[in-house]
Design an enzyme around this catalytic site. Structure first.
Site, short mmCIF file in Angstrom:
data_model
loop_
_atom_site.label_atom_id
_atom_site.label_comp_id
_atom_site.label_asym_id
_atom_site.label_seq_id
_atom_site.Cartn_x
_atom_site.Cartn_y
_atom_site.Cartn_z
N ARG A 53 -8.44 -119.17 -19.89
CA ARG A 53 -9.25 -118.87 -18.71
C ARG A 53 -8.52 -119.46 -17.52
NH1 ARG A 53 -9.12 -123.50 -17.37
NH2 ARG A 53 -10.59 -122.99 -15.72
N GLY A 54 -9.10 -119.23 -16.33
CA GLY A 54 -8.38 -119.62 -15.11
C GLY A 54 -7.55 -118.40 -14.70
N ALA A 55 -7.63 -118.06 -13.39
CA ALA A 55 -7.06 -116.79 -12.94
C ALA A 55 -5.58 -116.60 -13.32
CB ALA A 55 -7.27 -116.66 -11.44
N ARG A 90 -12.40 -109.30 -18.00
CA ARG A 90 -13.13 -110.12 -17.03
C ARG A 90 -12.88 -109.53 -15.63
NH1 ARG A 90 -12.67 -116.44 -17.47
NH2 ARG A 90 -14.70 -116.25 -16.42
N GLN A 203 -16.15 -126.71 -17.23
CA GLN A 203 -14.68 -126.76 -17.16
C GLN A 203 -14.19 -128.06 -16.52
OE1 GLN A 203 -16.54 -124.10 -16.33
NE2 GLN A 203 -15.46 -122.18 -16.64
N ASP A 244 -10.25 -117.52 -7.71
CA ASP A 244 -10.04 -116.38 -8.62
C ASP A 244 -9.62 -115.14 -7.85
OD1 ASP A 244 -12.09 -118.28 -10.00
OD2 ASP A 244 -11.08 -117.10 -11.55
N ASN A 254 -14.49 -118.30 -6.02
CA ASN A 254 -14.13 -119.30 -7.04
C ASN A 254 -15.36 -119.57 -7.89
OD1 ASN A 254 -12.14 -121.12 -8.16
ND2 ASN A 254 -13.34 -122.79 -7.34
O1 MRU Z 1 -14.37 -118.91 -15.61
P1 MRU Z 1 -13.03 -119.59 -15.47
O2 MRU Z 1 -12.95 -120.89 -16.20
O3 MRU Z 1 -11.91 -118.64 -15.79
O4 MRU Z 1 -12.95 -119.91 -13.92
C1 MRU Z 1 -11.83 -120.58 -13.41
C2 MRU Z 1 -11.93 -120.89 -11.98
O5 MRU Z 1 -12.90 -120.56 -11.32
C3 MRU Z 1 -10.75 -121.55 -11.34
O6 MRU Z 1 -11.16 -122.41 -10.33
C4 MRU Z 1 -9.86 -120.46 -10.75
O7 MRU Z 1 -9.56 -119.50 -11.72
C5 MRU Z 1 -8.61 -121.00 -10.21
S1 MRU Z 1 -7.53 -121.44 -11.50
C6 MRU Z 1 -6.06 -121.95 -10.89
#
Ligand code: MRU
Length: 372
Positions: A53-55, A90, A203, A244, A254
């Site tokens: 996860r994370g963009a 997603r 997270q 994101d 975000n």
């Molecule tokens: O739902 P997630 O855990 O994928 O969400 C992640 C976030 O919101 C992060 O802050 C975002 O992706 C930036 S990651 C460098």
């Protein structure tokens, strides 16, 4: 970054030449486990189920997903189906579309026989670029932390609040929001991080805390509701979050709860920065509030919570009455007017179209098709 003293990325090609390995983030912080993905379907499942996860890491996993599809069947139909399967996992992080479109444009013109090898090389390129971008964000953000440190009394740490996990676990390595923090820490600047727990999936409590602990950065986990209070008391010097998807006009989408931190920061005069790697900018979006699709995740993530029991087993328990409805919007949008600056790999931009275009003059305005 290092785990138990060993250099570690979040994703890498398997030694069998036919798989990708990732850190299974659903098992952290209680267990460090590696998952093997050997098909595009497996890569798509890993994104949907949030093993990754994370963009930026979602984008990197999608890039390797295209490679896995080309290994099995390098036809045009297979490339189209792989792109479709990955894009439907997603909706919010634009890095997914960015990576899939890039991979497709590189691979589609090639003869079928050359596609798998090219896709593997290109996926590795996507990953290496992510690391370089994040290092650029670290270099651009370090002076902001140093400037605050210079105003602190001797021995006083710079208090940075962050939300969710925009650390190395959310990227291939280094992280975005954490990049300036790691740079500052490694340069000997005293930093302390307030880590929002980030309900419902935690997270912050599970991933950001684990990262910072591993790297030896002082930190304190707080409930999501504590940030405003700490800002009122002067205990937060700056906020740095990830994104994101950021609009061409500087609206920052975000993790849910980011907007509330920005409101509190504005009220308290605390600078609020977003770390924005260029693949997270959606140049086709002008109004982040109306145009960015917000993922709605299962209610169960709100009604239940997981943790480690005294015997070491990890268990999930209900925390709401059976029968109560729960809603779970996973992201929100912080309007550009609440954002002090966007820390990109090319420097810190004002959160506005003019600010972003000054750093990325080569970007022509684009128009996205309407999302469903
Ligand atoms: O739902 P997630 O855990 O994928 O969400 C992640 C976030 O919101 C992060 O802050 C975002 O992706 C930036 S990651 C460098």
């Amino acid at each position: 970054m290092r785990v138990n003293g060993r250099p570690q990325r979040t994703i890498w090609p398997g030694s069998d030449g036919a798989s990708v390995e990732v850190i299974d983030q659903t098992r952290l912080p209680h267990e460090f486990a590696v998952a093997r993905l050997d098909s595009v379907e497996g890569a798509a499942r890993a994104i949907s189920a949030m093993l990754v996860r994370g963009a930026p890491l979602i984008g990197a996993t999608a890039a390797y997903g295209i490679w896995l599809a080309m290994l099995r069947d390098p036809s045009d139909a297979s490339l189209r189906a792989a792109a479709q399967a990955l894009l439907s996992t997603r909706p919010t992080a634009v890095n997914l579309r960015w990576a899939v479109e890039r991979m497709t444009s590189w691979i589609a013109p090639l003869p079928a026989g050359g596609r798998a090898a090219a896709a593997l090389a290109r996926a590795a390129q996507v990953c290496d670029e992510d690391v370089a971008i994040n290092r650029g964000i670290g270099a651009a953000g370090l002076p902001l932390i140093r400037a605050i440190a210079a105003r602190k009394p001797a021995g006083g740490a710079v208090n940075v609040l962050t939300h969710c996990n925009a650390g190395w676990l959310a990227t291939v390595d280094v992280g975005t929001a954490t990049a300036p923090i790691y740079e500052a820490h490694d340069a000997g600047v005293l930093v302390h991080v307030w880590v929002d727990e980030t309900r419902p999936r935690n997270q912050g409590a599970s991933l950001t805390a684990w990262e910072l602990l591993n790297h030896g950065v002082a930190h304190t986990v707080i409930s999501d509701n504590a940030g405003g209070h700490l800002m009122q008391r002067g205990q937060v010097d700056m906020v740095i979050v990830g994104t994101d998807r950021t609009s061409a006009t500087g609206d920052v989408c975000n993790k849910i709860g980011t907007y509330l931190k920005a409101l509190a920061a504005r009220d308290c005069g605390v600078p609020f920065y977003a770390a924005v790697p260029s693949p997270s900018i959606d140049w086709g979006v002008r109004d982040g509030l109306r145009e960015i699709p917000i993922e709605n995740r299962p209610a169960r993530e709100v009604t239940h919570i997981s943790g480690r029991l005294p015997d070491g087993a990890v268990a999930t328990v209900a925390i709401t009455p059976q029968g109560s409805a729960a809603a779970n919007p996973a992201f929100d949008v912080t309007p550009a007017r609440l954002v002090t600056g966007l820390i990109t790999e090319r420097g810190v931009a004002e959160a506005s179209e003019a600010g972003l275009r000054r750093l990325f003059p080569e970007r022509a305005p684009t128009i996205n098709p309407p999302h469903p």
